[in-house]
Design an enzyme around this catalytic site. Structure first.
Site, PDB file in Angstrom:
ATOM      1  N   GLU A 197       3.519   4.280   3.074  1.00  0.00           N
ATOM      2  CA  GLU A 197       2.770   4.183   3.460  1.00  0.00           C
ATOM      3  C   GLU A 197       1.374   3.476   3.496  1.00  0.00           C
ATOM      4  O   GLU A 197       1.934   2.002   2.250  1.00  0.00           O
ATOM      5  CB  GLU A 197       2.152   5.649   2.471  1.00  0.00           C
ATOM      6  CG  GLU A 197       2.887   7.269   2.871  1.00  0.00           C
ATOM      7  CD  GLU A 197       2.413   8.008   2.482  1.00  0.00           C
ATOM      8  OE1 GLU A 197       1.994   9.015   3.235  1.00  0.00           O
ATOM      9  OE2 GLU A 197       1.377   8.154   1.450  1.00  0.00           O
ATOM     10  N   CYS A 247      -4.265  -1.677   1.364  1.00  0.00           N
ATOM     11  CA  CYS A 247      -3.788  -1.477  -0.151  1.00  0.00           C
ATOM     12  C   CYS A 247      -2.372  -0.857   0.261  1.00  0.00           C
ATOM     13  O   CYS A 247      -1.850  -0.329   2.004  1.00  0.00           O
ATOM     14  CB  CYS A 247      -3.641   0.003  -0.578  1.00  0.00           C
ATOM     15  SG  CYS A 247      -2.505   0.349  -2.025  1.00  0.00           S
ATOM     16  N   CYS A 254      10.401   4.290  -5.617  1.00  0.00           N
ATOM     17  CA  CYS A 254       9.901   2.958  -6.149  1.00  0.00           C
ATOM     18  C   CYS A 254      11.104   3.311  -7.532  1.00  0.00           C
ATOM     19  O   CYS A 254      11.368   4.366  -8.261  1.00  0.00           O
ATOM     20  CB  CYS A 254       8.465   2.965  -7.181  1.00  0.00           C
ATOM     21  SG  CYS A 254       8.544   1.943  -8.177  1.00  0.00           S
ATOM     22  N   CYS A 306       7.320   5.984 -13.035  1.00  0.00           N
ATOM     23  CA  CYS A 306       5.821   5.490 -13.779  1.00  0.00           C
ATOM     24  C   CYS A 306       5.676   8.061 -14.407  1.00  0.00           C
ATOM     25  O   CYS A 306       4.802   8.065 -12.698  1.00  0.00           O
ATOM     26  CB  CYS A 306       4.688   4.974 -13.626  1.00  0.00           C
ATOM     27  SG  CYS A 306       5.178   3.346 -14.058  1.00  0.00           S
ATOM     28  N   CYS A 321       2.530   8.611 -11.559  1.00  0.00           N
ATOM     29  CA  CYS A 321       3.073   8.402 -10.078  1.00  0.00           C
ATOM     30  C   CYS A 321       3.526   9.445  -9.313  1.00  0.00           C
ATOM     31  O   CYS A 321       4.598   9.693  -9.235  1.00  0.00           O
ATOM     32  CB  CYS A 321       3.056   6.638 -10.300  1.00  0.00           C
ATOM     33  SG  CYS A 321       3.268   6.524  -8.669  1.00  0.00           S
ATOM     34  N   CYS A 330      -5.200   6.573  -5.454  1.00  0.00           N
ATOM     35  CA  CYS A 330      -4.324   5.803  -6.088  1.00  0.00           C
ATOM     36  C   CYS A 330      -3.055   6.745  -6.621  1.00  0.00           C
ATOM     37  O   CYS A 330      -3.868   7.937  -7.664  1.00  0.00           O
ATOM     38  CB  CYS A 330      -5.271   5.121  -6.762  1.00  0.00           C
ATOM     39  SG  CYS A 330      -3.948   4.471  -8.569  1.00  0.00           S
TER      40      CYS A 330
END
Length: 392
Positions: free
Chosen positions: A91, A104, A111, A115, A118, A368
């Site tokens: 994305e 962005c 990933c 975290c 996220c 975010c």
């Protein structure tokens, strides 16, 4: 198999061309066609010799991103899901504002860092993106948004490496893409308008300082190691003192850029302690942006604000407080507006610059921490989580 020209910076393309009997300056011409003009048809590159165009047609290609989904939020934020093969999609988000347009960009399919707050980390990890797939996101956005760099019509003014993935875990490809972003023969962005966000891979922060010192943002999110170990697990390998030492080295080792008015500075009261400190710090490479997602009852108390002030001391920085953006089974809640304001006020009173990030594109999951893409998880993280949830 034909090579993808988007994988090259100017130096790499020049080496490739020289190995085939071409002059090095041809690389600059090709880069201008590729990136300033957004041209993918070699026949249209009219100032190249016929022999060079034939060479490119025979041995190279421009692997244009394939759009799987294109969504536009009520606030104008635009998100593309781009196909990167084998069932995976990344994305990319464009955030339009009055005085700038920010893109962005993702650096990985998923990933590996996981975290806690996220959505991307919840999807697991498949692979690193190539340099071409990284810069291809900017290439596509310029074409989709109607930019014409050759005519001076720029739509994307800022790039943030804050999309899917940890950029420093894909160091070589990311640095190649950054160099293309900064190249006057390509996108010509200034270093102060290109930001790389990291969760804190300390040795690679030092490498970035030497290789391509753009603006640095650090996903901090906690003022002590005990809490950060939970929220940002990479902290167990490189705890806060090691991370902050690397941030100081980054600031001290970066060359000075001309001091200019930054978009965030304009919002600070004239004559205030925060504005004076901001102006004294100079260019974005002379300070670090600490990102701090605000989680209700987790890291948003006055005690946490005091710990944060004591932790940072006199490190040149600004704080970007980020309201938590919910996602399915996220496990956290957004801090109340009053708690965020009080936290911000404490940092400002201590002499720091502290801004609150506007939530943009949350109705299309483009805010975010919400980017999830389409990830064929090689880590089996999602499967293990499903098994744990199903266990009696």
């Amino acid at each position: 198999m034909a090579i993808d020209l988007l994988d090259f910076d100017t130096e790499g393309l020049a080496a490739w061309l020289v190995a085939r009997g071409e002059k090095p300056f041809r690389a600059r011409q090709v880069m201008r066609w590729l990136h300033r003009d957004g041209e993918a048809d070699f026949d249209q590159m009219t100032d190249l010799s016929k022999s060079l165009r034939a060479l490119l047609a025979a041995e190279a290609e421009v692997r244009k991103p394939t759009v799987m989904r294109d969504a536009i939020a009520l606030d104008g934020t635009r998100k593309w899901l781009l196909d990167v093969g084998t069932g995976n999609g990344i994305e990319t988000v464009f955030i339009p504002e009055t005085n700038r347009g920010t893109l962005c960009i993702s650096s990985q399919v998923g990933c590996a860092l996981e975290c806690a707050f996220c959505s991307t980390g919840r999807q697991g990890f498949n692979r690193n993106l190539t340099a071409g797939e990284i810069i291809g996101q900017l290439w596509h956005a310029n074409r989709a948004l109607g930019a014409d760099l050759a005519a001076g019509r720029r739509v994307v003014t800022n790039v943030v490496m804050m999309g899917m993935g940890e950029p420093l875990a894909n160091f070589d490809a990311v640095v190649t893409a950054l160099r293309v972003m900064l190249d006057d023969h390509a996108y010509g962005l200034s270093r102060r308008r290109v930001t790389l966000s990291t969760s804190g891979m300390v040795p690679w922060i030092d490498r970035l300082r030497e290789a391509c010192p753009v603006s640095l943002a650090v996903s901090l999110h906690a003022p002590n190691d005990a809490l950060r170990d939970v929220l940002v697990p990479i902290n167990r390998k490189w705890p806060l003192q090691a991370l902050l030492a690397a941030c100081r080295r980054y600031v001290e080792g970066a060359a000075r850029l001309p001091v200019g008015i930054d978009d965030d500075e304009e919002a600070l009261p004239p004559g205030s302690v925060a504005r004076t400190k901001w102006q004294r710090q100079g260019s974005p490479r002379d300070f670090v942006t600490f990102e701090y997602v605000m989680l209700k009852g987790v890291n948003d108390s006055p005690m946490h604000a005091r710990q944060l002030v004591d932790l940072i001391e006199d490190l040149p920085c600004k704080f970007n407080l980020i309201p938590f953006n919910p996602f399915p089974d996220g496990g956290f809640e957004r801090s109340p507006a009053a708690a965020v304001s009080a936290f911000q006020a404490h940092l400002i009173e201590a002499g720091f610059v502290a801004t609150v990030r506007k939530t943009r594109g949350d109705d299309i999951d483009g805010a975010c921490g919400q980017l999830a893409g389409q990830v064929q998880d090689r880590t089996q993280r999602t499967a293990r989580r499903a098994d744990a949830a199903a266990a009696p």
